[in-house]
Design a protein around this motif. Structure first.
Motif, mmCIF file in Angstrom:
data_model
loop_
_atom_site.group_PDB
_atom_site.id
_atom_site.type_symbol
_atom_site.label_atom_id
_atom_site.label_comp_id
_atom_site.label_asym_id
_atom_site.label_seq_id
_atom_site.Cartn_x
_atom_site.Cartn_y
_atom_site.Cartn_z
ATOM 1 N N ASP A 5 30.921 125.020 50.962
ATOM 2 C CA ASP A 5 30.156 123.864 51.342
ATOM 3 C C ASP A 5 31.514 122.595 51.369
ATOM 4 O OD1 ASP A 5 29.184 121.109 51.214
ATOM 5 O OD2 ASP A 5 26.983 122.477 51.740
ATOM 6 N N HIS A 6 31.725 122.215 52.538
ATOM 7 C CA HIS A 6 32.796 121.152 52.685
ATOM 8 C C HIS A 6 32.373 120.053 51.864
ATOM 9 C CE1 HIS A 6 36.012 119.265 54.555
ATOM 10 N NE2 HIS A 6 34.979 118.099 54.611
ATOM 11 N N GLU A 7 31.368 119.443 52.259
ATOM 12 C CA GLU A 7 30.788 118.084 51.503
ATOM 13 C C GLU A 7 30.831 118.337 50.092
ATOM 14 O OE1 GLU A 7 30.605 115.486 53.121
ATOM 15 O OE2 GLU A 7 31.517 116.575 54.858
ATOM 16 N N ALA A 8 30.288 119.524 49.474
ATOM 17 C CA ALA A 8 30.294 119.648 47.984
ATOM 18 C C ALA A 8 31.504 119.799 47.625
ATOM 19 C CB ALA A 8 29.502 120.834 47.795
ATOM 20 N N ALA A 9 32.536 120.530 48.230
ATOM 21 C CA ALA A 9 33.881 120.438 47.826
ATOM 22 C C ALA A 9 34.519 119.128 47.758
ATOM 23 C CB ALA A 9 34.893 121.437 48.762
ATOM 24 N N VAL A 10 34.378 118.317 48.707
ATOM 25 C CA VAL A 10 35.269 117.193 48.484
ATOM 26 C C VAL A 10 34.258 116.327 47.515
ATOM 27 C CG1 VAL A 10 35.234 114.865 49.594
ATOM 28 C CG2 VAL A 10 35.657 116.922 51.034
ATOM 29 N N ASP A 14 36.597 114.966 43.975
ATOM 30 C CA ASP A 14 36.627 113.642 43.501
ATOM 31 C C ASP A 14 36.439 113.480 42.101
ATOM 32 O OD1 ASP A 14 37.899 113.211 46.041
ATOM 33 O OD2 ASP A 14 36.069 112.197 46.972
ATOM 34 N N ARG A 15 35.235 114.020 41.621
ATOM 35 C CA ARG A 15 34.452 113.762 40.462
ATOM 36 C C ARG A 15 35.663 114.393 39.371
ATOM 37 N NH1 ARG A 15 28.498 115.974 40.708
ATOM 38 N NH2 ARG A 15 28.887 115.732 38.277
ATOM 39 N N TYR A 16 36.038 115.973 39.780
ATOM 40 C CA TYR A 16 37.012 116.315 38.982
ATOM 41 C C TYR A 16 38.375 115.634 38.476
ATOM 42 C CZ TYR A 16 40.086 120.051 36.893
ATOM 43 O OH TYR A 16 40.993 120.747 36.092
ATOM 44 N N ILE A 23 32.096 120.917 36.398
ATOM 45 C CA ILE A 23 31.158 120.623 37.543
ATOM 46 C C ILE A 23 31.082 121.257 38.722
ATOM 47 C CG2 ILE A 23 31.337 117.922 37.032
ATOM 48 C CD1 ILE A 23 33.371 117.652 39.305
ATOM 49 N N PHE A 24 32.195 122.294 38.565
ATOM 50 C CA PHE A 24 32.008 123.247 39.568
ATOM 51 C C PHE A 24 31.026 124.239 39.386
ATOM 52 C CE2 PHE A 24 36.194 121.458 40.009
ATOM 53 C CZ PHE A 24 36.493 121.170 41.524
ATOM 54 N N THR A 25 30.234 124.426 40.311
ATOM 55 C CA THR A 25 28.987 125.513 39.876
ATOM 56 C C THR A 25 28.840 126.129 41.238
ATOM 57 O OG1 THR A 25 27.529 123.916 40.871
ATOM 58 C CG2 THR A 25 27.846 123.679 38.639
ATOM 59 N N ARG A 26 27.844 127.148 41.358
ATOM 60 C CA ARG A 26 27.674 127.931 42.326
ATOM 61 C C ARG A 26 27.329 127.101 43.701
ATOM 62 N NH1 ARG A 26 26.270 133.553 41.133
ATOM 63 N NH2 ARG A 26 24.936 133.242 42.820
ATOM 64 N N ARG A 99 39.941 127.981 35.971
ATOM 65 C CA ARG A 99 40.770 126.778 35.785
ATOM 66 C C ARG A 99 40.111 125.528 35.742
ATOM 67 N NH1 ARG A 99 46.003 129.631 36.790
ATOM 68 N NH2 ARG A 99 47.189 127.779 37.291
ATOM 69 N N PHE A 100 38.581 125.428 36.245
ATOM 70 C CA PHE A 100 38.152 124.069 36.408
ATOM 71 C C PHE A 100 37.249 124.198 34.900
ATOM 72 C CE2 PHE A 100 38.985 124.966 40.786
ATOM 73 C CZ PHE A 100 40.001 123.962 40.750
ATOM 74 N N GLU A 101 37.319 124.732 34.094
ATOM 75 C CA GLU A 101 36.175 124.776 32.736
ATOM 76 C C GLU A 101 36.886 124.010 31.783
ATOM 77 O OE1 GLU A 101 35.417 128.940 32.092
ATOM 78 O OE2 GLU A 101 34.416 129.166 34.089
#
Length: 101
Positions: A5-10, A14-16, A23-26, A99-101
């Motif tokens: 999902d493009h918007e979710a990725a952006v 940004d939050r990361y 915060i990276f979830t399914r 990598r994001f955990e």
């Protein structure tokens, strides 16, 4: 790339970058993307050659991000890279690799 999902990725990127973790979830993925993510994660954990390939791709992409971050427009360019098809592949692979955990 269409499985993210493009918007979710952006939003999540940004939050990361602002310091939030885990915060990276399914939610990042479409339904098909969730299945693909699980398959990649399973293969990453069980297939040494696949793991090495993923680690190389992720490492190279992260080096690219580091290189562009040195420029005045670095954050804008990095965001552009991350929201490109190649960047979305990076996000899924890096997420599956933990990598994001």
């Amino acid at each position: 790339a269409r499985m993210i999902d493009h918007e979710a990725a952006v939003e999540l990127w940004d939050r990361y970058k602002n310091g939030e973790r885990n915060i990276f979830t399914r939610r990042l993925y479409t339904l098909q993307g969730q299945k693909t993510f699980e398959e990649i994660r399973r293969r990453y954990r069980g297939d040494r050659e696949f793991k090495q390939t993923v680690d190389r791709y992720v490492g190279e992409f992260e080096r690219l991000l580091d290189d562009v971050a040195r420029d005045d427009r670095g954050q804008v360019v990095a965001r552009t890279y991350l929201t490109s098809d190649t960047g979305k592949v990076y996000l899924m692979l890096a997420h599956a690799a933990g990598r994001f955990e």
